[in-house]
Design a protein around this motif. Structure first.
Motif, mmCIF file in Angstrom:
data_model
loop_
_atom_site.group_PDB
_atom_site.id
_atom_site.type_symbol
_atom_site.label_atom_id
_atom_site.label_comp_id
_atom_site.label_asym_id
_atom_site.label_seq_id
_atom_site.Cartn_x
_atom_site.Cartn_y
_atom_site.Cartn_z
ATOM 1 N N HIS A 199 0.831 -1.202 0.000
ATOM 2 C CA HIS A 199 0.000 0.000 0.000
ATOM 3 C C HIS A 199 0.868 1.255 0.000
ATOM 4 O O HIS A 199 0.533 2.255 -0.659
ATOM 5 C CB HIS A 199 -0.929 0.002 1.223
ATOM 6 C CG HIS A 199 -2.236 -0.669 0.981
ATOM 7 N ND1 HIS A 199 -3.344 -0.023 0.466
ATOM 8 C CD2 HIS A 199 -2.614 -1.959 1.180
ATOM 9 C CE1 HIS A 199 -4.352 -0.865 0.371
ATOM 10 N NE2 HIS A 199 -3.941 -2.046 0.796
ATOM 11 N N ILE B 110 2.073 1.965 -3.532
ATOM 12 C CA ILE B 110 1.000 2.446 -4.398
ATOM 13 C C ILE B 110 0.569 3.852 -3.995
ATOM 14 O O ILE B 110 0.281 4.700 -4.853
ATOM 15 C CB ILE B 110 -0.190 1.456 -4.363
ATOM 16 C CG1 ILE B 110 0.227 0.136 -5.028
ATOM 17 C CG2 ILE B 110 -1.415 2.042 -5.068
ATOM 18 C CD1 ILE B 110 -0.835 -0.930 -5.026
ATOM 19 N N ASP B 111 0.538 4.136 -2.691
ATOM 20 C CA ASP B 111 0.230 5.496 -2.231
ATOM 21 C C ASP B 111 1.218 6.498 -2.817
ATOM 22 O O ASP B 111 0.821 7.573 -3.301
ATOM 23 C CB ASP B 111 0.295 5.563 -0.700
ATOM 24 C CG ASP B 111 -0.935 4.945 -0.036
ATOM 25 O OD1 ASP B 111 -1.990 4.888 -0.689
ATOM 26 O OD2 ASP B 111 -0.819 4.510 1.126
ATOM 27 N N CYS C 291 0.713 6.879 -6.677
ATOM 28 C CA CYS C 291 -0.512 7.608 -6.999
ATOM 29 C C CYS C 291 -0.351 9.097 -6.718
ATOM 30 O O CYS C 291 -0.882 9.945 -7.441
ATOM 31 C CB CYS C 291 -1.696 7.038 -6.212
ATOM 32 S SG CYS C 291 -2.241 5.418 -6.791
ATOM 33 N N LYS D 281 -6.266 6.495 -5.879
ATOM 34 C CA LYS D 281 -5.684 5.203 -5.529
ATOM 35 C C LYS D 281 -6.657 4.078 -5.877
ATOM 36 O O LYS D 281 -7.828 4.119 -5.493
ATOM 37 C CB LYS D 281 -5.367 5.167 -4.030
ATOM 38 C CG LYS D 281 -4.710 3.863 -3.579
ATOM 39 C CD LYS D 281 -4.451 3.888 -2.078
ATOM 40 C CE LYS D 281 -3.845 2.575 -1.601
ATOM 41 N NZ LYS D 281 -3.604 2.575 -0.140
ATOM 42 N N LEU E 131 -0.146 0.872 -13.012
ATOM 43 C CA LEU E 131 -0.930 2.092 -12.815
ATOM 44 C C LEU E 131 -1.045 2.895 -14.099
ATOM 45 O O LEU E 131 -2.036 3.601 -14.325
ATOM 46 C CB LEU E 131 -0.309 2.945 -11.708
ATOM 47 C CG LEU E 131 -0.471 2.401 -10.282
ATOM 48 C CD1 LEU E 131 0.352 3.213 -9.296
ATOM 49 C CD2 LEU E 131 -1.946 2.390 -9.867
#
Length: 297
Positions: A80, A83-84, A87, A94, A142
């Motif tokens: 996480h 990805i945080d 993003c 997200k 992403l």
């Protein structure tokens, strides 16, 4: 919805050209069916239902098929966290985060738009990659979300679905019937030949678009992280590890290759590049090396 992922004019041109050719092929195909007196409404309705399900339920279908489960920040804090960060760098919402319990090292993203997206990684890739390599893979995935690749490829595949259904219709319903039921070339045979031809052309067009979208995602992800070497290292490591996975496990993963970061195929077992969903590893690495040169790294 705009993001900071680098735009790709080449991708845009290829997408427009491919969609135009598929649309033209669709018009010709329907015209031929009408000229043959075929009532294609049922086929089109069935194909439309399939397209609707793929478009609106792609995230749920993919997670269910691949055994992915959504995880919370408490369950996967490092994942996480990466990805945080990505993003925030890309200025995008997200997506949901999921993990699939599979030793095949891979990752995929799905969902029709950024609000409905999910990014899933396997336990195999989490065990094998360093954080900077995993970051490169996640940036690639992403990019697919930001560019709405799943939606584009779903729409692009519609004609192939129609042609496939028409082929089945010809085989099971009317292969032996002629125009007047007494003489002439069987209508079913004509439908079968036309449908096979249309399916083959649409298949080649969508596969070509898929391969370029993978290269575009590599580029966009590498430019976002500014570390193309990390993505290249991840590609090399994942491809090498896949070669060590038992053939039975690869066969189970193979139907989902179009989704994956790297195809689940052993070296020498892939079909011709013309039919592949992904570019060859060598081309992807050369593309990333070129980006490294452009960045002066």
């Amino acid at each position: 919805m705009r993001t900071r992922f680098a735009p790709d004019s080449g991708l845009t041109r290829r997408m427009v050209v491919t969609m135009f050719l598929l649309g033209l092929l669709y018009v010709v195909f329907v015209g031929v069916l009408i000229a043959l007196g075929v009532r294609a409404l049922t086929v089109l309705v069935v194909a439309g239902i399939i397209l609707f399900a793929q478009y609106f339920l792609s995230d749920r279908i993919a997670l269910f098929a691949m055994g992915g489960r959504e995880v919370t920040p408490q369950q996967a804090p490092e994942l996480h966290g990466l990805i945080d960060r990505l993003c925030a760098m890309a200025d995008m919402p997200k997506p949901r985060v999921a993990v699939a319990d599979s030793d095949v090292p891979n990752a995929f993203a799905t969902g029709r738009n950024q609000k409905k997206a999910v990014v899933c990684v396997t336990t195999g890739i989490l065990r094998r990659l360093e954080p900077e390599e995993l970051e490169g893979v996640l940036a690639h995935e992403l990019s697919h979300v930001a560019h709405r690749d799943v939606a584009v490829m779903t729409i692009a595949s519609f004609l192939g679905v129609v042609a496939g259904l028409m082929t089945r219709f010809a085989l099971y319903a009317g292969l032996g019937r002629s125009r007047d039921d007494r003489s002439g070339v069987p209508i079913g045979l004509i439908i079968l030949l036309v449908s096979v031809l249309v399916y083959a052309v649409s298949f080649l067009l969508t596969r070509a678009l898929s391969r370029y979208r993978e290269l575009a995602a590599d580029r966009a992800g590498a430019l976002l992280t500014q570390r193309p070497s990390a993505l290249a290292s991840a590609l090399t490591k994942v491809s090498g590890e896949i070669a060590r996975i038992p053939t039975r496990d690869l066969r189970e993963a193979e139907p989902f290759n179009a989704f994956y970061f790297a195809p689940a195929l052993k070296p020498g077992q892939s079909i011709a590049n013309l039919f592949a969903t992904h570019p060859p590893l060598e081309r992807r690495l050369a593309n990333l090396a070129k980006i490294s040169s452009e960045l002066g790294r």
